[in-house]
Write a protein that holds these residues in place. Structure first.
Motif, short mmCIF file in Angstrom:
data_model
loop_
_atom_site.label_atom_id
_atom_site.label_comp_id
_atom_site.label_asym_id
_atom_site.label_seq_id
_atom_site.Cartn_x
_atom_site.Cartn_y
_atom_site.Cartn_z
N THR A 160 83.95 66.32 44.67
CA THR A 160 85.26 66.23 45.32
C THR A 160 85.55 64.81 45.78
O THR A 160 86.64 64.26 45.53
N ARG A 161 84.60 64.17 46.48
CA ARG A 161 84.81 62.81 46.97
C ARG A 161 84.94 61.82 45.82
O ARG A 161 85.77 60.90 45.86
N ASN A 162 84.15 62.01 44.77
CA ASN A 162 84.24 61.12 43.62
C ASN A 162 85.63 61.18 43.00
O ASN A 162 86.25 60.15 42.68
N ARG A 163 86.17 62.40 42.86
CA ARG A 163 87.51 62.56 42.29
C ARG A 163 88.56 61.93 43.20
O ARG A 163 89.47 61.23 42.73
N GLN A 164 88.45 62.15 44.51
CA GLN A 164 89.42 61.60 45.45
C GLN A 164 89.41 60.07 45.43
O GLN A 164 90.47 59.43 45.48
N ILE A 165 88.24 59.50 45.34
CA ILE A 165 88.11 58.03 45.31
C ILE A 165 88.75 57.47 44.04
O ILE A 165 89.54 56.53 44.08
N GLU B 93 91.02 58.78 42.18
CA GLU B 93 92.46 58.97 42.19
C GLU B 93 93.17 57.88 43.01
O GLU B 93 94.33 57.55 42.74
N ARG B 94 92.48 57.30 43.98
CA ARG B 94 93.08 56.28 44.84
C ARG B 94 92.98 54.87 44.23
O ARG B 94 93.72 53.97 44.60
N TRP C 226 92.51 49.08 45.33
CA TRP C 226 92.50 50.07 46.41
C TRP C 226 93.41 49.68 47.57
O TRP C 226 94.22 50.46 48.04
#
Length: 263
Positions: free
Chosen positions: A214-219, A221-222, A260
């Protein structure tokens, strides 16, 4: 530097001695390799053991490197390291304060000893080494000449608060402000002090984040670049700030983050 024959000569580090802390692997090893390829003799530091593998790889590629060990979580570690390098290599022309540590816990559960260790490694040792290096550089300075470069490794959390890393965020915010304060004092003495704020890089420090789906995907995406940074992505900024190409750049924090901070 007077009358370089080409713009590329501004980036040469021949006859320079560079000390890179936290250079046993990851970002520090990549920076040490880049500075070596530009002609510098590099002192590569490891916290728990000498950065022998980094030194060996640089030497095998035709560069000049010496490995050192000192515990920067100790209040005496910075002085021990600097004196070892000075004794072995004679001086330090470029200091890269890359060594760092992180402690993840809720703020209400963070122990004082964990807070103090993070601040010692990430901020206090940066000041200690910078002070030692500056004293040495100033002793060799001449009016109107660049005598040394200090590069601190900041973080995106120099600008943002993060979650569950209060000591790390405080230390990296401090690194950014310390960079500006030292730049103000030492620019007239021929020393440029700058910082690099890496974004999300694929290193051992971020293994837990990379493994968390989940965190890998969120990162990702940003990040406009849509990928984690690789250690070699830091090489260009480090070389620029270490070289005569940046002689009129001081007190700045350069973000290397795939976009970022601009998102």
């Amino acid at each position: 530097m007077s009358n370089p024959s080409s713009a590329l000569d501004l980036f040469r580090l021949d006859n320079k001695v560079a000390l890179i802390t936290g250079a046993a692997s990851g970002l520090g090893a990549a920076i040490a390799t880049a500075l070596s390829q530009a002609g510098a003799t590099v002192a590569v530091h490891g916290n728990r053991r000498p950065a022998d593998d980094t030194a060996a790889a640089i030497t095998a590629a035709g560069g000049r490197a010496e490995a050192f060990q000192a515990d920067l979580s100790s209040t005496t570690g910075a002085e021990t390291l600097f004196h070892q390098v000075k004794q072995k290599l004679g001086r330090v022309d470029i200091l890269v304060n890359n060594a760092g540590t992180i402690h993840r816990a809720a703020a209400e559960d963070t122990l004082l000893e964990d807070w103090q260790q993070v601040l010692q490694v990430n901020l206090t040792s940066v000041f200690q080494l910078s002070q030692l290096a500056a004293r040495d550089m100033i002793s060799r300075s001449a009016p109107g000449q660049t005598v040394g470069k200090i590069i601190n490794i900041a973080s995106l959390l120099s600008f943002q608060g993060g979650i569950r890393v209060p000591a790390y965020a405080a230390s990296k915010g401090g690194v950014a402000q310390l960079t500006k304060a030292l730049a103000n004092e030492w620019a007239p003495k021929g020393i440029q002090v700058n910082a690099i704020a890496p974004g999300y890089f694929a290193t051992t420090n971020t293994e837990a984040l990379q493994a968390d789906e989940t965190r890998n995907r969120q990162i990702l995406e940003r990040i406009p670049a849509a990928r984690w940074g690789q250690p070699q992505d830091l090489a260009g900024a480090a070389l620029f700030l270490s070289s005569h190409a940046s002689d009129y750049v001081t007190g700045t924090v350069i973000t290397v983050d795939g976009g970022w901070m601009g998102r």
